[in-house]
Scaffold this active site. Structure first.
Site: not given
Ligand code: MRU
Length: 343
Positions: A36, A224
């Site tokens: 995110a 996210d």
């Molecule tokens: O789909 P992505 O790889 O962009 O999502 C990232 C995540 O879902 C992570 O688990 C993350 O914790 C969130 S961003 C720090």
């Protein structure tokens, strides 16, 4: 602007130049960058590139509308685009390029400070566990990649872990593989390895077993999008970890920058859009064979596939939220105590 092409890790380390806002859009949508906070920062640089190409408010607004569509769940994208658009509104076209460059850089600098704050507040939880275990290894389970690769530095879920290591705590991380895009095996394991953090990769379904056998002291994930009431959207499978943690009486924390809070949303299950991605991410697996990158199909070509990228963990299953301003209950009251300006 340059990014690390995360699609190629851990086998290849490639830096990729973004030369237009469309490059930034592709980098976000196709997951050259992911996580995110990094998605938000990339969108901000994309809008700067839109201004470089055509320094008018209209051109930046039109790029913003497109960028907003690139990924639906991470709210940092909307947060960054709205922040830049507010500036665009207040800036004459002649100053647009300089102003947007400065703010894109400010978003990156602020993100580093935010992650530092998360690390400083989160490490106290790990120190508490270490004390209770008389200094024995603190086992943290994490899901997906909420590491420095997902941010500008330190990460969110990993920030307390990196701070704990700096303070000499004995910490070990269980990293979920995180199918289908394998952010755990290809990103988290890679970055923990590079930073010298002891870690072990496990399949996504191992968490419950590890918890039943006393091998997990705390779960820390990223998010996210978190609603103002503390519901947490994160990579698919996070909800199941929270259920297993509750059943085994293990604390389940979520680390987040305030830029990931959606103050307009309350009920995460109903209000957070869950991205559905290409079924090929499920049917195909990427790896390396004889030193060369390969992608293989593991299913019958006719198998119907659904690929939900995120799920929502209700606030009632979250022990606490680790933010840059402190740790709070996963509730509206808890968040408002730390962020009274959002009342
Ligand atoms: O789909 P992505 O790889 O962009 O999502 C990232 C995540 O879902 C992570 O688990 C993350 O914790 C969130 S961003 C720090």
């Amino acid at each position: 602007m340059e990014i690390r092409d995360q699609r190629k890790l851990p086998h290849e380390y490639c830096v990729h130049a973004l030369r237009s806002w469309q490059d930034a859009e592709t980098a976000i949508a196709d997951m050259y960058v992911r996580g995110a906070p990094l998605i938000g920062a990339t969108a901000a640089w994309g809008l700067y590139l839109a201004a470089v190409e055509e320094p008018t408010a209209a051109a930046v607004r039109s790029a913003a509308a497109s960028l907003l569509e690139s990924r639906p769940t991470a709210v940092n994208l909307r947060w960054a685009v709205e922040r830049i658009l507010r500036l665009v509104h207040a800036t004459p076209d002649t100053n647009l390029v300089d102003t947007l460059r400065r703010d894109a850089q400010a978003i990156c600098d602020e993100d580093v400070e935010i992650s530092r704050g998360i690390g400083e507040h989160g490490v106290a939880l790990l120190e508490g566990i270490s004390r209770a275990k008389s200094g024995a290894t603190v086992n943290v389970l994490t899901h997906c990649n909420a590491g420095s690769l997902a941010t500008i530095n330190y990460g969110t879920a990993t920030a307390p872990i990196y701070f704990a290591r700096q303070r000499g705590l004995d910490v070990h991380v269980w990293g979920d593989e995180t199918r289908p895009r394998s952010q755990g095996s290809q990103l988290t394991a890679w970055e923990l390895g590079k930073s010298g953090v002891p870690h072990t990769l496990v399949v996504d379904n191992a968490g419950g077993h590890l918890m039943q056998h006393g091998l997990v002291d705390i779960v820390i994930t990223g998010t996210d999008r978190t609603t103002r009431c503390g519901d947490v959207a994160n990579k698919i499978g996070t909800y199941l970890k929270a259920l297993a943690a509750r059943d085994n009486d293990i604390p389940f924390y979520v680390a987040l920058p305030s830029t990931t809070i959606d103050w307009q949303a309350r009920d995460g299950v109903r209000e957070i859009p869950i991205e559905e991605r290409d079924g090929k991410e499920v049917s195909h697996v990427r790896g390396i064979a004889d030193g060369r990158p390969v992608t293989v199909c593991t299913t019958a070509a006719s198998t119907p596939i659904s690929n939900y990228a995120f799920d929502v963990t209700p606030a009632r299953l979250v022990t606490g939220l680790i933010t840059e301003r402190g740790v709070c209950a996963a509730s509206e009251d808890g968040l408002l105590e730390l962020f009274p300006e959002m009342r």
